[in-house]
Scaffold this motif. Structure first.
Motif, PDB file in Angstrom:
ATOM      1  N   SER A  42      32.325  38.480  37.631  1.00 28.70           N
ATOM      2  CA  SER A  42      33.413  38.231  38.586  1.00 28.70           C
ATOM      3  C   SER A  42      33.218  36.900  39.294  1.00 28.70           C
ATOM      4  O   SER A  42      34.179  36.143  39.495  1.00 28.70           O
ATOM      5  CB  SER A  42      33.480  39.341  39.631  1.00 28.70           C
ATOM      6  OG  SER A  42      33.810  40.563  39.033  1.00 28.70           O
ATOM      7  N   ASP A 161      40.113  40.216  35.793  1.00 25.13           N
ATOM      8  CA  ASP A 161      38.813  40.771  36.166  1.00 25.13           C
ATOM      9  C   ASP A 161      38.873  42.297  36.105  1.00 25.13           C
ATOM     10  O   ASP A 161      39.369  42.944  37.025  1.00 25.13           O
ATOM     11  CB  ASP A 161      38.404  40.307  37.564  1.00 25.13           C
ATOM     12  CG  ASP A 161      36.938  40.631  37.846  1.00 25.13           C
ATOM     13  OD1 ASP A 161      36.278  41.270  36.999  1.00 25.13           O
ATOM     14  OD2 ASP A 161      36.452  40.238  38.932  1.00 25.13           O
ATOM     15  N   GLU A 162      38.391  42.840  35.013  1.00 27.78           N
ATOM     16  CA  GLU A 162      38.389  44.292  34.787  1.00 27.78           C
ATOM     17  C   GLU A 162      39.723  44.938  35.140  1.00 27.78           C
ATOM     18  O   GLU A 162      39.784  45.851  35.983  1.00 27.78           O
ATOM     19  CB  GLU A 162      37.258  44.942  35.585  1.00 27.78           C
ATOM     20  CG  GLU A 162      35.887  44.455  35.154  1.00 27.78           C
ATOM     21  CD  GLU A 162      34.768  45.334  35.682  1.00 27.78           C
ATOM     22  OE1 GLU A 162      34.983  46.547  35.828  1.00 27.78           O
ATOM     23  OE2 GLU A 162      33.679  44.811  35.931  1.00 27.78           O
TER      24      GLU A 162
END
Ligand code: ADP
Ligand code: MG
Length: 240
Positions: A42, A161-162
């Protein structure tokens, strides 16, 4: 080359979380970043649009020196970002969520933004939701709207991000399908994900990170089928 990172170093206090990270992304490429929790994925993504400040190295995105960029807002207009949590504005309708930024920043008139908004809603399969509020949507629908909202500014690259980590399992597929379509349209994408099947199918390259360094980087077939490093092998065994 649309992203070029060289010898990036990022610390939080004493904690050096990115140690000499270098990689690049070509225009139209899809790069997936995988790796254990806490490895710096991240942080790396956030350094690309300067949500985090780097302590060393260089980051070029388009032709911009990200670490020294003056007009950060103008720079960020070209980068769409989608997070794990959807962050839709709860007191605005779906269409208002999508049109807010392009209209407020003077990129489009309300009418233009709504026309584009309808195209984007069609793309994510949610045209009928234009006038509802986010609270009435499922998690998967919220995330598809978040993607549409990020695309409303016509960004040149998209960072994820995810994006499916907070979703119920049955909703993961609908979000991944939208991302797949975007990849097929040629969007440049950097995606932090735990969805190995998706990475295998959609990524041009996969980066495996561990403890703030890139341990291995390869096309998905190579990385998943014949990982070179023991840590990659161990990680893949634990998640596949
Ligand atoms: P990942 O996304 O791979 O799970 P992160 O980039 O979130 O990893 O975190 C990497 C390391 O940086 C972790 O040790 C985390 O605790 C630390 N970290 C991340 N963000 C911050 C922050 N804002 N302040 C202090 N430490 C942070
Ligand atoms: Mg993370």
């Amino acid at each position: 080359m649309i992203i070029k990172v060289d010898n990036l170093v990022k610390s939080f206090g004493e904690n050096e979380v990115l140690k000499d990270v270098s990689f690049h992304v070509n225009e139209g490429e899809v790069v997936c970043i995988i790796g254990p929790s806490g490895s710096g994925k991240s942080t790396l993504l956030r350094c690309l649009n300067r949500l985090e400040e780097a302590q060393g190295g260089s980051i070029r995105v388009f032709d911009t020196d990200v670490i020294h960029v003056k007009d950060l807002n103008a720079f960020r207009e070209n980068i769409g970002m989608v997070f794990q949590m959807f962050n839709l504005f709860p007191n605005y309708t779906v269409m208002q969520n999508i049109t807010l930024a392009p209209v407020q920043l003077g990129k489009m008139t309300q009418q233009e933004a709504e026309k584009r908004g309808m195209e984007l809603l069609a793309m994510v399969g949610l045209e009928e939701k234009r006038d509802v509020y986010p609270s009435t949507l499922s998690g998967g629908q919220k995330q598809r709207i978040a993607i549409a909202r990020a695309l409303a500014m016509n960004p040149r690259i998209m960072l994820f991000d995810e994006p499916t980590s907070a979703l119920d399992p049955e909703m993961v597929g609908e979000v991944l399908n939208v991302m797949k379509e975007l990849a097929q349209e040629g969007m440049t994408m950097v995606i932090v994900t735990h969805e190995m099947g998706f990475a295998k199918e959609v990524a041009d390259r996969v980066i495996f990170m561990g403890d703030g360094v890139i341990i291995e980087e390869a096309p998905p077939n190579d990385l998943f089928n014949s990982p070179k490093h023991e840590r990659t092998q161990k990680f893949l065994k634990s998640v596949l």
